[in-house]
Scaffold this motif. Sequence first.
Motif, PDB file in Angstrom:
ATOM      1  N   THR A 521       0.824  -1.202   0.000  1.00  0.00           N
ATOM      2  CA  THR A 521       0.000   0.000   0.000  1.00  0.00           C
ATOM      3  C   THR A 521       0.866   1.263   0.000  1.00  0.00           C
ATOM      4  N   GLU A 525       1.263   4.089  -2.826  1.00  0.00           N
ATOM      5  CA  GLU A 525       0.783   5.420  -2.481  1.00  0.00           C
ATOM      6  C   GLU A 525       1.883   6.488  -2.598  1.00  0.00           C
ATOM      7  N   THR A 543      -3.800   7.157   4.305  1.00  0.00           N
ATOM      8  CA  THR A 543      -3.566   6.025   3.404  1.00  0.00           C
ATOM      9  C   THR A 543      -4.537   4.901   3.723  1.00  0.00           C
ATOM     10  N   HIS A 544      -5.077   4.353   2.681  1.00  0.00           N
ATOM     11  CA  HIS A 544      -6.001   3.236   2.767  1.00  0.00           C
ATOM     12  C   HIS A 544      -5.445   2.127   3.675  1.00  0.00           C
TER      13      HIS A 544
END
Length: 669
Positions: A521, A525, A543-544
Motif C-alpha cells: 500500500t 501510495e 492512506t487506505h
Amino acid sequence: MTQDIAQRIAALADELEEHLYRYHVLDAPTISDQEFDRLLAELQALEEAHPSLVRPDSPTQRVGGTPTSDFPTVRHARPMLSLDNSYSRQDVEAFDRRVRQSLPDEAVEYVFELKIDGVALSLIYQDSLLVRAITRGDGVQGDEITANARTIPTIPLRLRQSGVNCEIRGEVYMEISDFAQLNAQRAADDGPLFANPRNSTAGSLKLQNPNLVAKRNLRFFAYWIHAEGGGQTRHSECLETLRAWGLMVPEHQRCASLADVFALYDHYAAARAELPYEIDGVVIKVDSLSQQERLGYTAKSPRSAMAYKFPAYQARTRLLDIHLQVGRTGAVTPVAVLDPVPLAGSTIARASLHNADEIHRKDIRIGDTVLIEKGGDVIPKVVGVDRSERPDDSAEYAFPNQCPSCKGSLSRDAEEAVARCDNSTCPAQLRRRLEHFAARNAMDIEGLGPAVVEQLAAEGLVKDLSDLYELNVESLGALERMGEKSAQNLLDGLDRSKEQPFDRVLFALGIRHVGTTVARTLAREFGSLDDLCKASVEELEATHEIGPTIARSLYASLPDLPALDRVLYKLKNKAKLQFEMEAEEAAPASHFSGKTVVITGTLSGYSRDEAAALIERLGGKTTSSVSKNTDLLIAGEKAGSKLARAQALGVAVLDEAAFIAQLQEAGVA
Ligand SMILES: [Zn+2]
C-alpha cells in the motif's frame, strides 16, 4: 427484456448461493472455483447495469457493506441467557437428579452437543430473509452487526424454506488453521497476536469494515431456534430443521442416560485435539421442548441445560530457566525453558511468559514447579506456580534492564508493557533483521538461511544489511562449511534480489508495522522511500488500510532522511536496490496512467503477461474481471463475455491496433 434480465439475475443469485451452501456447509462443491467466479462476475455485471434488480439475498450483497463507525445497540426479543457450567461430573449428576425430580414419572432424554468456543450471535429472519444479526452483549441487548454477519458464508441470507419468521442462535467461530494463518500474518506484520480463535473471532466481528471481516474466514454453527408456528417438539428436531434450512449444526447425539453422556464426553475429551475447531466442553440439553418449558429458568440460565466443560490441557513441570528473545525491532520477550513434558499430543520444552509484569505478578521463579496450559493458543503458556514445591534458596526473578545480546539498556514502552532494546547495532536484532530481509516473502535470497546468517554475523562479515552486497567469493571462502558452490549460490541469490520491486524492499527493511500488505500500500501510495519518509502523520493516516495508531507509530519508525542513513544510502546507491516503484519511474503520462485495465481475447503481438507488464509500466493497473471500476478493456481476437460485459457497462474498449498505437505514443512499442 427487463424481465429476462430479472430472471437471469434471480437464477444466478440462487445458483451461486446453492454453490456457496454446497461448498461451505456440505463441504461438497460441484463446480470449480473458476466456474464460480465466472458466474459471480456475470451476476455482478448484470447487477451493476441494473441496480434496481439487485436482490437483498444476492451473494454479491454479502460483502461491500459500507464501514460503520459504531454498531447500534439493539434489545434482544428474548434474553440470551448463559448456561450453568461446571468441570465436575458430580455437578452433572446433580443436574440430572434435579431434572428428574422436577419431572416425576416422565422419561427424560438428553441431547449431547459439542460446545464450540466462539462468539454467540442471534440472527433474525423475516420471510426467510436475514434482516438482522445481534451479538449476545450483556444478554439483554447487544450490537447489531448485520453487515459483518452477512459476510459469513455459512450464514444463509435466505433460508432454504420459504415464509419463515424466526430467530436463530448459534456460535460464530474460526477454525484453528485459519486462526494460525491470521496470527502468522500478524506476526509477519509485527502486529499484536490474538490469544486464541475465540479472541480472533470476537475481534473480527468488531471490525468496522465488512470487507475485512469477509477475509477472516469466519463460520457459524446454529444450535437454537424460535420460529413462529414452529411445530417442533424436541430440541433434536430443531437441529434437524436448522440443518434442512441450510445451516450447519454442531455435532450432537441423543442420549437416553447419563452414562451415555459421560461416555461421549470422555470420547471427545480425548479426541478434541483432532477437531478443526476449538471446543471448550459439551452442552447437555433436555430434548423435549415441553419438558424444557416446564423446567423453566433461574434468573440467569435455563434449568434444562448445562455446559460440561473440558479441563484446559495442563501439565506440571520444572522451570529450568528464563530466556530473553530479542526480535528484529528490539522487543525483548521472556520465554520459559522447561523440563520437557508431554501435553496435548506434543512435547513442550518452551512456553510463553508474556512480559516482565506477568512474571512479577505471578512471582514466577527459576527452579519453580510451574503449571503450563495449552488452550487455543499457538504457544503454551505458564499459568501458575506450585509454591509448595519452591526450593528454599529461590530468589525473585529480576527482569534484566540490559539487552541479553548487546548489553545495551532496555526501554519500557508504557503502552505495550514490552521491554525494548533501542540499540540499532544490537547483534541479536541484526540476526533477526537479516533473516527477515532474506525471507521468501521479502527479498527471497536463496542460500541465506538462519545458519548462514549466524555465521556471517558471528564472523563480523555482515554488520548491517548493506554489508550483504559487499560479500564476495574470497570473503565467503573464510567461512567454515561454505563451499565454493554454495558461496556462488548465495552471491547469485543476492544479485537476483536487486531486481525485487520497491514494495518488497520496503517490507524487507523490517520497519515496525510495515508488513507485506502495508508495504504494498505504502509503495503504491508514495512511490519511493524518499517520499514515504517525507510524509506527515496525516498523510500516512489518510492512506487506505492504515489507522491512526499505526500511522503515528510508523511515523516514529521511519528514518528522517534516507540519504543521511548510511545503510540505506549504500543499499540504494551501491547495491542499487529498488527504492522506487518501477511504474512510477518509467511512467510517462500515457493513455493508461491511473487506469484499471482488463485484457481479454488473444493479442497477436503480445502475450497477456507482456501486455499487462507494459500497461503497468505505463502507470495502469490490470485486473482480470470487468466491473464498474474498469476503465478500459483491451480486446484481442475472440474476445467473449468480457467484451459483452464491458459494452453493457459502457467501458471504453481498445482493439489490438488501437492498443499498439497507444503503446507507440508512449514510446514503448
Ligand atoms: Zn540489544
